[in-house]
Design a protein around this motif. Structure first.
Motif, PDB file in Angstrom:
ATOM      1  N   UNK A  81       0.832  -1.213   0.000  1.00 36.75           N
ATOM      2  CA  UNK A  81       0.000   0.000   0.000  1.00 36.75           C
ATOM      3  C   UNK A  81       0.860   1.255   0.000  1.00 36.75           C
ATOM      4  N   UNK A  82       1.896   1.243   0.821  1.00 36.09           N
ATOM      5  CA  UNK A  82       2.786   2.414   0.856  1.00 36.09           C
ATOM      6  C   UNK A  82       3.414   2.635  -0.506  1.00 36.09           C
ATOM      7  N   UNK A  83       3.809   1.565  -1.140  1.00 37.76           N
ATOM      8  CA  UNK A  83       4.414   1.681  -2.475  1.00 37.76           C
ATOM      9  C   UNK A  83       3.442   2.355  -3.439  1.00 37.76           C
ATOM     10  N   UNK A  84       2.207   1.853  -3.489  1.00 38.34           N
ATOM     11  CA  UNK A  84       1.259   2.369  -4.484  1.00 38.34           C
ATOM     12  C   UNK A  84       0.803   3.784  -4.170  1.00 38.34           C
ATOM     13  N   UNK A  85       0.867   4.141  -2.901  1.00 39.00           N
ATOM     14  CA  UNK A  85       0.518   5.523  -2.536  1.00 39.00           C
ATOM     15  C   UNK A  85       1.716   6.452  -2.657  1.00 39.00           C
ATOM     16  N   UNK A  86       2.843   5.916  -3.082  1.00 33.22           N
ATOM     17  CA  UNK A  86       4.044   6.744  -3.230  1.00 33.22           C
ATOM     18  C   UNK A  86       4.647   7.145  -1.891  1.00 33.22           C
ATOM     19  N   UNK A  87       4.348   6.362  -0.837  1.00 33.59           N
ATOM     20  CA  UNK A  87       4.805   6.753   0.515  1.00 33.59           C
ATOM     21  C   UNK A  87       6.010   5.959   1.003  1.00 33.59           C
ATOM     22  N   UNK A  88       6.499   5.064   0.158  1.00 32.92           N
ATOM     23  CA  UNK A  88       7.556   4.166   0.638  1.00 32.92           C
ATOM     24  C   UNK A  88       8.879   4.903   0.856  1.00 32.92           C
ATOM     25  N   UNK A  89       9.137   5.843  -0.023  1.00 32.96           N
ATOM     26  CA  UNK A  89      10.440   6.509   0.041  1.00 32.96           C
ATOM     27  C   UNK A  89      10.343   8.003   0.339  1.00 32.96           C
ATOM     28  N   UNK A  90       9.125   8.531   0.447  1.00 36.47           N
ATOM     29  CA  UNK A  90       8.967   9.965   0.672  1.00 36.47           C
ATOM     30  C   UNK A  90       9.630  10.723  -0.456  1.00 36.47           C
TER      31      UNK A  90
END
Ligand code: F0G
Length: 410
Positions: A360-369
């Motif tokens: 989910x973080x990956x698809x929301x673009x939140x994995x790497x900030x």
């Protein structure tokens, strides 16, 4: 009877015949190959969830993306608790039961504990789980809880949990189920046997496996060597091991000491299953690399995220630690170690649903900030599919769909 008392064709036929049987241990993709396991008198003590029997998938879009023609994935995440650990656990937990233990225990990054807890529960044994605080995905943690494990979150990492567990098993009658347990390794060998059976006993050129505590790579390497000795296969595949850059003790051990002395690291990676800095089975893994002519590789966090999405795009999916195999393969092709025409099998070790947070973080673009370079974000953006919030109307859905179509045609 032991495997050496049979000819290769007899063994192959025997293992195949068991596939038609309704007897639980014949239906197990581990015990079906029992001629290559330690003898187990008292079959009624065997704890089986019909582990093994995992699919071998082609990965056509991954193959194109990394530039090889023949790419397969042996998906060990399709085991009963969603990871390869079940293949070793059925053997080691059965041994614990036969020896009359009431308690079994492990330190874990999540999958071992989920598996151990399930097998222990089947035999009404109690399980003790030590995990690093805040570093185990909730998918895995919830499994251990559901199967009734007593779970202690320790204020340390996996390596610290292992140290504490060793102290506990020295002082209490708790049967140790970490992968230093030789029966775990023996059971995990069967993934290699099953793979070769699925390939009609033609060894692939390369097998690529993630490296954490290094039990799995040791087990697979041991299996290939035994299969060659028994003339079940004509040659060894090259077994290569991939680690995350932030958890790369084997890579550094090979690079800096030629495999002679372990370099311990302070491990950090979002692929939490392989967040391990002091792997127990490093010597065995070095031997596998030497015996089979494989290589070690390390991959970045961005490369892991890209590879995981790419495996998902083939309709297969896996957890982050498994995706290091594809990211590593890309590097091995670039380095010329894997040739485009050679056959490659990736060992996918865990199911996609083990770590939904990462996905989910990956698809929301939140994995790497905002840490990414623009080239890296471009590579990832193409795979991002975060859910889109819309008004509840056909018009809203259709016009949003048209925008998606326009973008993919552009
Ligand atoms: N992939 C997954 C999904 C894992 O859970 C692990 C290890 C590995 C790869 C690495 O395998 O340790 O044999 O080299 N997980 C352990 C655990 C450490 O506690 O679940 P390895």
């Amino acid at each position: 009877m032991r495997a050496a008392s049979f000819t290769a064709p007899t063994l192959k036929a025997l293992w195949r015949t068991r596939r038609k049987s309704f007897v639980p241990i014949d239906q197990s993709g581990v015990w079906r190959f029992r001629e290559l396991l330690p003898p187990f008198p008292g079959e009624e003590k065997i704890i089986t969830l019909r582990e093994g029997n995992t699919p071998l998938y082609s990965l056509p879009s991954c193959a194109r993306a990394v530039g090889v023609e023949h790419l397969l994935a042996k998906h060990q995440g399709m085991n009963p608790t969603g990871s390869f650990k079940d293949t070793g656990m059925t053997v080691a937990a059965s041994m614990a039961r036969r020896e009359g233990f009431r308690w079994v225990g492990c330190a874990s990054t999540g999958n071992t504990s989920a598996s151990m807890a399930a097998y222990a529960a089947r035999a009404q044994m109690r399980s003790l789980v030590l995990i690093p605080q805040g570093k185990v995905s909730w998918g895995k943690l919830s499994q251990a809880l559901d199967y009734g494990a007593i779970t202690f979150e320790l204020k340390t990492d996996f390596d610290g949990c292992s140290r504490v567990l060793n102290e506990v098993v020295d002082r209490m009658p708790v049967y140790l189920l970490n992968s230093v347990n030789p029966y775990r390794i023996e059971g995990q060998k069967t993934a290699a046997i099953e793979l070769l059976e699925q390939l009609d006993w033609q060894a692939p050129d390369h097998v690529i496996v993630p490296g954490g505590n290094l039990g799995n790579s040791s087990a697979l390497g041991k299996a290939f060597v035994e299969l060659e000795e028994l003339k079940l296969i004509a040659r060894l595949p090259k077994v290569s091991i991939v680690q995350a850059e932030g958890a790369n003790p084997l890579v550094r051990t090979m690079r800096e000491t030629g495999g002679k002395r372990l370099i311990v690291v302070q491990a950090e990676t979002a692929a939490s299953a392989i967040r391990i800095g002091s792997p127990a089975s490093w010597k065995k893994a070095v031997r596998v690399l030497e015996q089979t002519g494989g290589m070690v590789a390390e991959v970045s966090e961005v490369e892991i995220a890209w590879a995981k999405a790419q495996i998902g795009a083939d309709g297969v999916g896996c957890e982050p630690a498994s995706a290091v195999t594809l990211a590593g393969l890309k590097k091995m092709v670039a380095a010329g170690f894997v040739k485009p025409g050679e056959s490659v099998v990736l060992i996918l070790t865990g199911h996609l649903l083990k770590d939904p947070d990462f996905t989910l973080k990956f698809h929301r673009g939140e994995l790497f900030g905002s840490l990414l370079h623009s080239k890296q974000s471009e590579m990832l953006r193409a795979h991002e599919r975060a859910p889109i919030l819309l008004e509840a109307s056909g018009d809203a859905v259709i016009s949003a769909l048209e925008r998606v179509e326009e973008r993919s045609e552009a």
